[in-house]
Design an enzyme around this catalytic site. Structure first.
Site, mmCIF file in Angstrom:
data_model
loop_
_atom_site.group_PDB
_atom_site.id
_atom_site.type_symbol
_atom_site.label_atom_id
_atom_site.label_comp_id
_atom_site.label_asym_id
_atom_site.label_seq_id
_atom_site.Cartn_x
_atom_site.Cartn_y
_atom_site.Cartn_z
ATOM 1 N N PRO A 34 0.828 -1.208 0.000
ATOM 2 C CA PRO A 34 0.000 0.000 0.000
ATOM 3 C C PRO A 34 0.859 1.254 0.000
ATOM 4 C CG PRO A 34 -0.002 -1.041 2.157
ATOM 5 C CD PRO A 34 0.645 -2.013 1.218
ATOM 6 N N GLU A 35 0.397 2.253 -0.744
ATOM 7 C CA GLU A 35 1.089 3.533 -0.791
ATOM 8 C C GLU A 35 0.299 4.555 0.016
ATOM 9 O OE1 GLU A 35 2.393 4.656 -4.691
ATOM 10 O OE2 GLU A 35 2.848 2.595 -5.262
ATOM 11 N N LYS A 93 4.004 6.058 5.365
ATOM 12 C CA LYS A 93 3.141 4.881 5.225
ATOM 13 C C LYS A 93 2.852 4.234 6.577
ATOM 14 C CE LYS A 93 5.122 4.080 0.649
ATOM 15 N NZ LYS A 93 5.888 3.158 -0.224
ATOM 16 N N HIS A 122 -4.088 -16.185 10.277
ATOM 17 C CA HIS A 122 -3.354 -14.964 9.967
ATOM 18 C C HIS A 122 -3.811 -13.779 10.815
ATOM 19 C CE1 HIS A 122 -1.503 -17.120 6.780
ATOM 20 N NE2 HIS A 122 -2.560 -17.153 5.992
ATOM 21 N N ARG A 140 1.684 -12.549 5.200
ATOM 22 C CA ARG A 140 3.130 -12.577 4.955
ATOM 23 C C ARG A 140 3.953 -12.110 6.149
ATOM 24 N NH1 ARG A 140 4.386 -10.792 -1.272
ATOM 25 N NH2 ARG A 140 2.894 -12.176 -2.305
ATOM 26 N N ARG A 189 22.084 16.051 -9.230
ATOM 27 C CA ARG A 189 21.856 14.606 -9.202
ATOM 28 C C ARG A 189 21.747 14.044 -10.611
ATOM 29 N NH1 ARG A 189 20.217 13.379 -3.897
ATOM 30 N NH2 ARG A 189 20.602 11.200 -4.485
ATOM 31 N N ARG A 244 11.760 -2.728 -9.999
ATOM 32 C CA ARG A 244 10.384 -2.231 -10.069
ATOM 33 C C ARG A 244 10.046 -1.832 -11.495
ATOM 34 N NH1 ARG A 244 10.103 1.958 -4.936
ATOM 35 N NH2 ARG A 244 10.602 0.460 -3.282
#
Length: 287
Positions: free
Chosen positions: A2-3, A58, A104, A123, A166, A277
């Site tokens: 989740p973001e 988060k 779980h 998990r 950068r 990613r």
């Protein structure tokens, strides 16, 4: 994982049943998640009131009426299930199966109102801890975090300074939590596409006016995603059980081979892998 918009949506779903509520029962069904639960976890929380439920990056932060803050991170598969006294289920889930498996269910909170909030995590990449509120900002999880992307502290001046000199692409830098907190792969891809900036362009070569457009795009994407209840890919539903729908507004993410949705662009969305990613972008309009 989740973001920011998904975590904010979970916060909004949990706040009505947790804020201002005293915890009358806390059950830790196993001594560890990703990390061991701190000593006295159950004893400290039992009888405590969660004064305010906040989000930082988060993380979910339950501010207690005692000296500690309950810190919660959902990891990859963590989610909360809310059960009201009358038995009505209103799940707030990050899940990998349509129905929770009792094995779980790792942590259970019960409030004085009789509401039961169960944390499931197949998990076990999520974690919880208790951190002294007075020194929370100095804790290793928080000390190095950059500004919140929806705050006034995140502006073009801040991002220009972070980009100056950068050679990495802007996507790599925007995912650096030290530069801006809470951004993830989905929404960075979306914001860069809206701003028409290549994820591979050396960040130090991006002009101030284009950075201003990028900052605005990041804020717009996040606000729209929060309003939509996040993005339902394979594993997310809101705290009232409804599915988030921002994925229907995706311009780039998971749209490889499909037409770019930016006005006047006839490009096709491509995909490259960066640091493990997937990066989705339009090679025509993102420069």
């Amino acid at each position: 994982m989740p973001e920011l918009p998904e975590v904010e949506t979970v916060r909004g779903g949990l706040a009505p049943v947790l804020e201002g509520r005293r915890l009358v029962r806390v059950e830790a069904r196993r001594p560890d998640l990703r990390f061991p639960l701190p000593p006295g976890f159950v004893q400290i929380l039992t009888g405590s009131t969660i004064v305010k439920l906040e989000r930082r990056a988060k993380y979910l932060l339950g501010r207690l009426d005692r000296e500690d803050t309950l810190v919660m991170h959902l990891g990859m598969s963590g989610r909360f299930e809310i059960a009201h006294p009358e038995g009505e289920e209103r799940p707030g889930r990050f899940h990998y199966a349509p129905d929770p498996d009792p094995k779980h269910a790792h942590v259970v909170f019960e409030t004085e109102a009789g509401v039961r909030i169960t944390y499931y995590d197949p998990r076990r990449f999520g974690y919880m801890s208790l951190v002294n509120t007075a020194t929370l900002d100095l804790h290793p999880w928080f000390a190095g975090l950059g500004p919140e992307p929806l705050s006034d502290d995140f502006d073009a001046a801040h991002l220009k300074a972070a980009f100056t000199g950068r050679r990495q692409g802007p996507k790599t830098l925007l995912l650096d939590q030290r530069i801006v907190a809470g951004l993830g792969n989905i929404y960075v891809c979306e914001a860069l596409n809206r701003a028409r900036i290549s994820p591979f362009k050396p960040a130090g070569r991006i002009s101030r006016p284009r950075i201003e457009v990028l900052v605005a795009a990041i804020k717009d994407v996040l606000r729209e995603a929060i309003a939509a209840g996040g993005s339902t890919l394979r594993d997310y539903a809101q705290a009232d059980g409804a599915l988030g729908y921002f994925q229907h507004s995706f311009r780039t993410y998971d749209r490889e081979g499909q037409p770019c949705r930016n006005d006047g662009c006839r490009g096709v969305i491509g995909r490259e892998v960066q640091a493990g990613r997937s990066t989705f972008y339009c090679p025509v309009c993102q420069r």
